[in-house]
Design a protein around this motif. Structure first.
Motif, PDB file in Angstrom:
ATOM      1  N   ALA A 217       0.817  -1.214   0.000  1.00 56.97           N
ATOM      2  CA  ALA A 217       0.000   0.000   0.000  1.00 56.97           C
ATOM      3  C   ALA A 217       0.853   1.269   0.000  1.00 56.97           C
ATOM      4  N   GLY A 218       2.192   1.105   0.017  1.00 58.47           N
ATOM      5  CA  GLY A 218       3.084   2.263  -0.005  1.00 58.47           C
ATOM      6  C   GLY A 218       3.072   3.070   1.274  1.00 58.47           C
ATOM      7  N   ARG A 219       2.890   2.428   2.422  1.00 62.60           N
ATOM      8  CA  ARG A 219       2.792   3.152   3.692  1.00 62.60           C
ATOM      9  C   ARG A 219       4.092   3.135   4.512  1.00 62.60           C
ATOM     10  N   GLN A 220       5.156   2.615   3.951  1.00 61.96           N
ATOM     11  CA  GLN A 220       6.466   2.600   4.596  1.00 61.96           C
ATOM     12  C   GLN A 220       6.447   1.987   6.004  1.00 61.96           C
ATOM     13  N   PRO A 221       6.277   0.689   6.103  1.00 58.75           N
ATOM     14  CA  PRO A 221       6.330   0.046   7.429  1.00 58.75           C
ATOM     15  C   PRO A 221       7.754   0.129   8.014  1.00 58.75           C
ATOM     16  N   LYS A 222       7.834   0.065   9.305  1.00 56.74           N
ATOM     17  CA  LYS A 222       9.131   0.176   9.986  1.00 56.74           C
ATOM     18  C   LYS A 222       9.616  -1.220  10.389  1.00 56.74           C
ATOM     19  N   VAL A 223      10.755  -1.623   9.816  1.00 53.55           N
ATOM     20  CA  VAL A 223      11.420  -2.867  10.178  1.00 53.55           C
ATOM     21  C   VAL A 223      12.629  -2.504  11.038  1.00 53.55           C
ATOM     22  N   SER A 224      12.715  -3.105  12.210  1.00 51.42           N
ATOM     23  CA  SER A 224      13.770  -2.745  13.165  1.00 51.42           C
ATOM     24  C   SER A 224      14.759  -3.884  13.325  1.00 51.42           C
ATOM     25  N   TYR A 225      15.971  -3.543  13.661  1.00 50.72           N
ATOM     26  CA  TYR A 225      16.942  -4.557  14.044  1.00 50.72           C
ATOM     27  C   TYR A 225      17.723  -4.049  15.251  1.00 50.72           C
ATOM     28  N   TYR A 226      18.047  -4.973  16.119  1.00 50.34           N
ATOM     29  CA  TYR A 226      18.755  -4.680  17.360  1.00 50.34           C
ATOM     30  C   TYR A 226      20.017  -5.544  17.412  1.00 50.34           C
ATOM     31  N   TYR A 227      21.110  -4.951  17.784  1.00 47.65           N
ATOM     32  CA  TYR A 227      22.372  -5.708  17.839  1.00 47.65           C
ATOM     33  C   TYR A 227      23.194  -5.222  19.022  1.00 47.65           C
ATOM     34  N   THR A 228      24.051  -6.098  19.517  1.00 47.32           N
ATOM     35  CA  THR A 228      24.891  -5.784  20.665  1.00 47.32           C
ATOM     36  C   THR A 228      26.251  -5.276  20.197  1.00 47.32           C
ATOM     37  N   GLN A 229      26.768  -4.282  20.895  1.00 52.49           N
ATOM     38  CA  GLN A 229      28.108  -3.791  20.628  1.00 52.49           C
ATOM     39  C   GLN A 229      29.051  -4.156  21.767  1.00 52.49           C
ATOM     40  N   THR A 230      28.646  -5.125  22.579  1.00 55.98           N
ATOM     41  CA  THR A 230      29.566  -5.635  23.591  1.00 55.98           C
ATOM     42  C   THR A 230      30.806  -6.208  22.923  1.00 55.98           C
ATOM     43  N   SER A 231      30.591  -6.916  21.832  1.00 54.41           N
ATOM     44  CA  SER A 231      31.679  -7.347  20.969  1.00 54.41           C
ATOM     45  C   SER A 231      31.611  -6.504  19.699  1.00 54.41           C
ATOM     46  N   ILE A 232      32.558  -5.599  19.554  1.00 48.47           N
ATOM     47  CA  ILE A 232      32.474  -4.614  18.469  1.00 48.47           C
ATOM     48  C   ILE A 232      32.549  -5.293  17.102  1.00 48.47           C
ATOM     49  N   MET A 233      33.444  -6.264  16.957  1.00 49.58           N
ATOM     50  CA  MET A 233      33.586  -6.920  15.661  1.00 49.58           C
ATOM     51  C   MET A 233      32.316  -7.661  15.277  1.00 49.58           C
ATOM     52  N   ALA A 234      31.795  -8.493  16.195  1.00 48.01           N
ATOM     53  CA  ALA A 234      30.589  -9.262  15.889  1.00 48.01           C
ATOM     54  C   ALA A 234      29.396  -8.346  15.668  1.00 48.01           C
ATOM     55  N   GLY A 235      29.250  -7.327  16.519  1.00 47.60           N
ATOM     56  CA  GLY A 235      28.140  -6.398  16.372  1.00 47.60           C
ATOM     57  C   GLY A 235      28.168  -5.655  15.053  1.00 47.60           C
ATOM     58  N   SER A 236      29.358  -5.241  14.631  1.00 52.05           N
ATOM     59  CA  SER A 236      29.476  -4.494  13.368  1.00 52.05           C
ATOM     60  C   SER A 236      29.160  -5.381  12.167  1.00 52.05           C
ATOM     61  N   LEU A 237      29.590  -6.636  12.215  1.00 52.12           N
ATOM     62  CA  LEU A 237      29.348  -7.538  11.086  1.00 52.12           C
ATOM     63  C   LEU A 237      27.872  -7.872  10.928  1.00 52.12           C
ATOM     64  N   VAL A 238      27.198  -8.190  12.036  1.00 51.25           N
ATOM     65  CA  VAL A 238      25.773  -8.528  11.910  1.00 51.25           C
ATOM     66  C   VAL A 238      24.951  -7.279  11.604  1.00 51.25           C
TER      67      VAL A 238
END
Length: 389
Positions: free
Chosen positions: A114-135
């Motif tokens: 319908a062209g209403r721009q739904p919001k898709v969210s993602y959450y990630y941890t930066q406790t491990s900077i390398m893993a968090g940045s990659l995901v």
């Protein structure tokens, strides 16, 4: 010629000491090789792969399932669980079960159509900077691709050509060039500083330990007598065999990373040999200097340990020196590993001429010559000091 004979006699004496005290063999050969194989095998895939992530799919439509399948197909991420709510997915992150999760709200596909721009969210941890940045990179990419896929289908239905669709969805095309390490291989830039850094740690410690043991067991006078009272001859005779053994171990390290693991390099063999020699003699020179400053087995080895551990942070590989505070930038010049790393980057990794790194060359030669400042104090310690545990 008399000096050469004395150096040879001292070298034979040192070989006997190395044979009797097995700690030398472990610290010069066994432990460095274990470190070499540990770090290079730990990062043998180049970068982390199949990092665990989760999905909260409240839409449960063909579009959302397609997004999840595409996300799971990425090299760095692997969907290991589906959660019924954000609270459970967040708890999984907090318990280190996953590094991130994608949240797809209910009615996403209907709102997209319908062209209403739904919001898709993602959450990630930066406790491990390398893993968090990659995901995070994968989650951001899949979110962008999902909206682009819907836009592409809509524009095709309206009669746009593929060229027009591509121009609309990606008006600016990015041409990225990763110079030197195009594979983003963590093994290439981490192992080439961590392994030499830990080898330098062993060289620091053994240099101070060798002199400290002469003081501890009261054999310093006998050591100096064999050198004819010449402290310079005594030091050369003591550390010649250690230098050769460490050179052989580091030569094996260089052969292994360049001819077995095929690490990239632009510099020639002569630069690798020069860097290998500078690494060994500057490290041994610093260890001798540390003992000369504080002629104590315990204190000198403590200083060497501290300096070697700090070198791994101050080399500039994990965190760039230019991003540090100015006092720390100035302090970084006091660590041999920093100059080794810069020489490696400039002359071996990138293949630039040695003159471009003359300051770092001079600095390593300076660390080699540091014992000249304390040879008198070392001689005095061997003749007059009493060992205090």
């Amino acid at each position: 010629m008399n000096y050469l004979q004395r150096i040879w006699d001292l070298t034979k004496r040192e070989m006997w000491i190395l044979y009797k005290n097995r700690i030398y063999g472990f610290c010069m050969v066994v432990f460095p090789l274990l470190v070499l194989f540990f770090f290079t095998s730990l990062l043998d895939e180049g970068s982390p792969k199949d990092l665990p992530i989760g999905v909260v799919d409240l839409d449960n439509s063909s579009t959302s399932r397609s997004l999840v399948r595409r996300l799971d197909a990425f090299e760095n991420s692997r969907v290991i669980a589906h959660y019924p709510s954000v609270a459970e997915a967040r708890h999984a992150i907090q318990t280190n079960d996953i590094y991130a999760f994608l949240y797809i709200p209910k009615g996403m596909s209907e709102q997209l159509l319908a062209g209403r721009q739904p919001k898709v969210s993602y959450y990630y941890t930066q406790t491990s900077i390398m893993a968090g940045s990659l995901v995070m990179k994968d989650l951001k990419t899949i979110s962008t691709l999902g909206s682009a896929a819907v836009g592409q289908a809509t524009m095709r239905a309206r009669g746009f050509t593929d060229q027009q669709i591509q121009t609309f969805l990606q008006p600016v095309r990015i041409d990225s060039h990763q110079i030197g390490n195009p594979w983003s291989n963590y093994n290439v830039y981490l192992s080439t500083v961590f392994v030499p850094g830990i080898m330098m740690l062993f060289m620091f410690l053994l240099s101070a330990y060798s002199l400290g043991m002469e003081l501890k067991f009261g054999s310093g006078k006998e050591w100096l007598d064999k050198a004819g009272g010449n402290i310079v001859v005594a030091i050369i005779g003591k550390f010649l065999i250690q230098t050769l053994v460490f050179m052989a171990v580091i030569a094996f390290y260089e052969f292994y990373i360049y001819h077995v693991l095929h690490f990239p390099r632009q510099g020639g063999v002569e630069m690798i040999v020069l860097l290998c020699l500078l690494q060994v003699i500057s490290s041994i020179g610093f260890g001798i200097f540390a003992f000369g400053l504080m002629p104590s087995l315990r204190m000198s080895m403590s200083v060497c340990s501290l300096w070697a551990v700090l070198s791994l942070s101050m080399a500039g590989s994990a965190f760039p020196i230019m991003g540090m505070d100015e006092p720390l930038q100035s302090l970084s010049w006091l660590f041999p590993l920093r100059h080794y790393y810069m020489l490696y980057q400039i002359t071996v990794f990138n293949g630039y001429p040695l003159i471009d790194s003359w300051f770092h060359l001079v600095a390593l030669i300076g660390f080699t010559l540091l014992p000249w400042l304390v040879v008198g104090k070392i001689k005095n310690a061997m003749l007059n000091y009493v060992y205090i545990p």
